[in-house]
Design a protein around this motif. Sequence first.
Motif, mmCIF file in Angstrom:
data_model
loop_
_atom_site.group_PDB
_atom_site.id
_atom_site.type_symbol
_atom_site.label_atom_id
_atom_site.label_comp_id
_atom_site.label_asym_id
_atom_site.label_seq_id
_atom_site.Cartn_x
_atom_site.Cartn_y
_atom_site.Cartn_z
ATOM 1 N N THR A 178 0.360 -0.892 0.122
ATOM 2 C CA THR A 178 -0.655 -0.184 0.384
ATOM 3 C C THR A 178 1.033 1.146 -0.246
ATOM 4 O OG1 THR A 178 -1.307 -0.895 1.505
ATOM 5 C CG2 THR A 178 -1.785 0.693 1.396
ATOM 6 N N ASP A 179 0.705 2.440 -1.461
ATOM 7 C CA ASP A 179 1.916 3.116 -0.567
ATOM 8 C C ASP A 179 0.773 3.759 0.798
ATOM 9 O OD1 ASP A 179 2.428 3.092 -3.792
ATOM 10 O OD2 ASP A 179 0.398 4.335 -4.515
ATOM 11 N N SER A 180 2.461 4.479 0.891
ATOM 12 C CA SER A 180 2.059 4.953 2.557
ATOM 13 C C SER A 180 3.114 5.833 2.113
ATOM 14 C CB SER A 180 1.711 3.875 3.672
ATOM 15 O OG SER A 180 2.407 3.057 3.885
ATOM 16 N N ILE A 181 3.296 6.419 3.319
ATOM 17 C CA ILE A 181 4.579 6.845 4.621
ATOM 18 C C ILE A 181 4.612 7.787 5.528
ATOM 19 C CG2 ILE A 181 5.218 8.508 1.783
ATOM 20 C CD1 ILE A 181 4.175 10.854 3.120
ATOM 21 N N GLU A 182 5.149 7.766 6.722
ATOM 22 C CA GLU A 182 5.888 7.762 7.364
ATOM 23 C C GLU A 182 6.187 9.383 7.816
ATOM 24 O OE1 GLU A 182 5.484 6.158 10.148
ATOM 25 O OE2 GLU A 182 4.494 4.422 9.031
ATOM 26 N N LYS A 183 4.626 9.967 8.182
ATOM 27 C CA LYS A 183 4.802 11.255 8.663
ATOM 28 C C LYS A 183 4.876 12.245 10.022
ATOM 29 C CE LYS A 183 3.345 16.024 6.527
ATOM 30 N NZ LYS A 183 2.231 15.904 6.084
ATOM 31 N N ASN A 184 5.173 12.751 11.188
ATOM 32 C CA ASN A 184 5.817 12.519 12.602
ATOM 33 C C ASN A 184 5.330 11.431 13.393
ATOM 34 O OD1 ASN A 184 6.494 15.583 12.023
ATOM 35 N ND2 ASN A 184 4.534 15.737 10.904
ATOM 36 N N GLY A 185 5.744 10.270 12.886
ATOM 37 C CA GLY A 185 5.713 9.699 13.566
ATOM 38 C C GLY A 185 4.470 8.409 13.827
ATOM 39 N N THR A 186 3.349 9.012 12.464
ATOM 40 C CA THR A 186 2.599 8.702 11.947
ATOM 41 C C THR A 186 2.009 8.468 10.025
ATOM 42 O OG1 THR A 186 1.139 10.160 13.792
ATOM 43 C CG2 THR A 186 -0.171 9.270 11.110
ATOM 44 N N THR A 187 1.569 7.379 10.460
ATOM 45 C CA THR A 187 1.873 6.515 8.556
ATOM 46 C C THR A 187 0.463 7.261 8.100
ATOM 47 O OG1 THR A 187 2.513 4.244 9.695
ATOM 48 C CG2 THR A 187 1.035 4.056 6.948
ATOM 49 N N ALA A 188 1.007 8.131 6.922
ATOM 50 C CA ALA A 188 -0.194 8.400 5.868
ATOM 51 C C ALA A 188 -0.219 8.356 4.782
ATOM 52 C CB ALA A 188 0.623 10.046 5.617
ATOM 53 N N PHE A 189 -1.801 7.403 4.228
ATOM 54 C CA PHE A 189 -1.721 6.395 3.179
ATOM 55 C C PHE A 189 -1.709 7.353 2.435
ATOM 56 C CE2 PHE A 189 -2.760 3.788 7.024
ATOM 57 C CZ PHE A 189 -2.166 2.867 6.873
ATOM 58 N N LEU A 190 -0.839 7.074 0.483
ATOM 59 C CA LEU A 190 -1.075 8.003 -0.057
ATOM 60 C C LEU A 190 -2.358 7.180 -1.022
ATOM 61 C CD1 LEU A 190 1.904 7.732 -1.650
ATOM 62 C CD2 LEU A 190 1.036 9.510 0.109
ATOM 63 N N GLY A 191 -4.239 8.576 -1.813
ATOM 64 C CA GLY A 191 -4.794 7.662 -2.321
ATOM 65 C C GLY A 191 -5.182 9.166 -3.436
ATOM 66 N N THR A 192 -6.583 8.600 -4.099
ATOM 67 C CA THR A 192 -6.730 9.481 -5.393
ATOM 68 C C THR A 192 -7.733 10.523 -5.162
ATOM 69 O OG1 THR A 192 -5.243 8.466 -6.785
ATOM 70 C CG2 THR A 192 -6.648 9.894 -7.607
ATOM 71 N N VAL A 193 -7.648 11.610 -5.393
ATOM 72 C CA VAL A 193 -9.071 12.036 -4.625
ATOM 73 C C VAL A 193 -9.791 12.234 -6.503
ATOM 74 C CG1 VAL A 193 -10.652 14.526 -4.796
ATOM 75 C CG2 VAL A 193 -8.569 14.156 -3.841
ATOM 76 N N GLU A 194 -11.646 11.853 -6.888
ATOM 77 C CA GLU A 194 -12.172 11.404 -7.435
ATOM 78 C C GLU A 194 -13.099 12.462 -7.223
ATOM 79 O OE1 GLU A 194 -11.387 9.681 -9.274
ATOM 80 O OE2 GLU A 194 -9.106 8.487 -8.494
ATOM 81 N N ALA A 195 -13.910 12.056 -8.245
ATOM 82 C CA ALA A 195 -15.234 12.587 -8.688
ATOM 83 C C ALA A 195 -16.413 12.109 -9.579
ATOM 84 C CB ALA A 195 -15.231 14.502 -8.602
ATOM 85 N N ASN A 196 -17.568 12.670 -9.646
ATOM 86 C CA ASN A 196 -18.566 11.686 -10.307
ATOM 87 C C ASN A 196 -18.261 13.394 -11.399
ATOM 88 O OD1 ASN A 196 -19.296 9.641 -8.890
ATOM 89 N ND2 ASN A 196 -21.105 10.421 -7.950
ATOM 90 N N GLU A 197 -17.861 12.325 -12.587
ATOM 91 C CA GLU A 197 -18.245 13.107 -13.770
ATOM 92 C C GLU A 197 -19.597 13.004 -15.109
ATOM 93 O OE1 GLU A 197 -15.431 13.163 -16.387
ATOM 94 O OE2 GLU A 197 -15.874 14.909 -17.897
ATOM 95 N N VAL A 198 -20.650 13.642 -15.224
ATOM 96 C CA VAL A 198 -21.596 12.908 -15.873
ATOM 97 C C VAL A 198 -21.559 13.724 -17.300
ATOM 98 C CG1 VAL A 198 -24.520 13.194 -15.876
ATOM 99 C CG2 VAL A 198 -23.343 13.207 -13.719
ATOM 100 N N LYS A 199 -21.747 12.475 -17.719
ATOM 101 C CA LYS A 199 -21.385 12.743 -19.679
ATOM 102 C C LYS A 199 -22.831 12.407 -20.470
ATOM 103 C CE LYS A 199 -17.041 10.927 -20.715
ATOM 104 N NZ LYS A 199 -16.073 13.246 -20.352
ATOM 105 N N ILE A 200 -23.648 14.179 -20.134
ATOM 106 C CA ILE A 200 -24.965 14.526 -20.516
ATOM 107 C C ILE A 200 -25.145 14.415 -22.029
ATOM 108 C CG2 ILE A 200 -26.908 16.072 -20.116
ATOM 109 C CD1 ILE A 200 -25.619 16.790 -18.412
ATOM 110 N N ALA A 201 -26.170 13.291 -22.942
ATOM 111 C CA ALA A 201 -26.012 13.177 -24.376
ATOM 112 C C ALA A 201 -27.499 13.292 -24.621
ATOM 113 C CB ALA A 201 -25.802 12.025 -24.520
ATOM 114 N N SER A 202 -28.215 13.731 -26.065
ATOM 115 C CA SER A 202 -29.341 13.605 -25.881
ATOM 116 C C SER A 202 -29.941 12.630 -26.622
ATOM 117 C CB SER A 202 -29.150 14.711 -27.189
ATOM 118 O OG SER A 202 -30.965 14.831 -28.024
ATOM 119 N N LYS A 203 -31.027 12.542 -25.643
ATOM 120 C CA LYS A 203 -31.959 11.418 -26.443
ATOM 121 C C LYS A 203 -32.928 11.058 -27.711
ATOM 122 C CE LYS A 203 -34.009 8.969 -23.735
ATOM 123 N NZ LYS A 203 -35.420 8.384 -22.321
#
Length: 324
Positions: A27-52
């Motif tokens: 798992t991607d992680s780093i040690e920071k100030n004695g605490t393990t910080a895990f690396l992640g990626t920010v995600e968001a919902n993208e809606v593609k709008i089309a014509s019916k």
Amino acid sequence: MHKIKNKVIVGVVLTLFFVVTGCAAKTDSIEKNGTTAFLGTVEANEVKIASKVPGRIAEVLVKEGEEVKTGQILLKLETTELEAKKKQAEGALLAAQAVYDKAKNGARAQEIQLAKANMQMAEAKAQLLEDTYQRLKNLHEAGAYTTQELQKAETELIAARAQAEQANEQLNLILEGARQEDILAAQANVLRAQGALDEINNALDEAVIKAPSGGTVNTVVHYQGELIATGTPLFSLTDYQEMWVELNFKDREVTERQVGDKAQIEFNGKVSPGVVTSISKNPDFAVIKSTNDMTEKDVMTYLVKVKLLEPEPFFPGMRVNVTF
């Protein structure tokens, strides 16, 4: 000497291969100030709008970067042709409904009276011609009328009898009303006409493109005057107020996490509180090479999602540090 160099190079390559693949399985992680910080990626919902529905764009009501709300109108198509078809469909429905109502309710009292009067007139005419024919027949036998005149009277009598019979049948049909099969057929025509009208109304609704959710307009693909086909992409919309971080944990690490766990998400000094919203029970698989032998081993990772409670400083795609 040349052979030794080759061996050294190969040894270095193999060592690097084991180190790189071994790290990829963790798992991607780093040690920071004695605490393990895990690396992640920010995600968001993208809606593609089309014509019916196909059509020509009449108006585009938003621009790129604009914030929109759920149900807000984004684009309108021209509807002149659809409006004309709607009038035709409404007329067809009214006609079908009238036929059905007549078949179901039967004839009105005035129609019955008129049919009776027509039958009585036809019978009276037939009786008059019957009497005339009998009188002419007697005179013909006495030699007062020719055979041709008698045949003419007979022809008129036959026609009058047919008219009287037809009038009687028409009255009976009116009194009996429509057959059940005719009523069902008329009802089916009403349903068919209603379906055609509903289809046109639905197309008119679809000619007004609305935002399925709130968010930011990322792209506007087509503009006023352009002709589009069914399924043509029109907009992409992202909800930046509902974002989360995706992390991949190995089996031992994921057992330490629970839905509802509090977290801190950090990027470049900006921090947002977060909460674990889901932990996948279906693993993804990564393949690593064992450092002791050349056999492959499967390593399972589990997807954990952490919701950003204060998403404002963050954007999709950012690599962030998550601590629990």
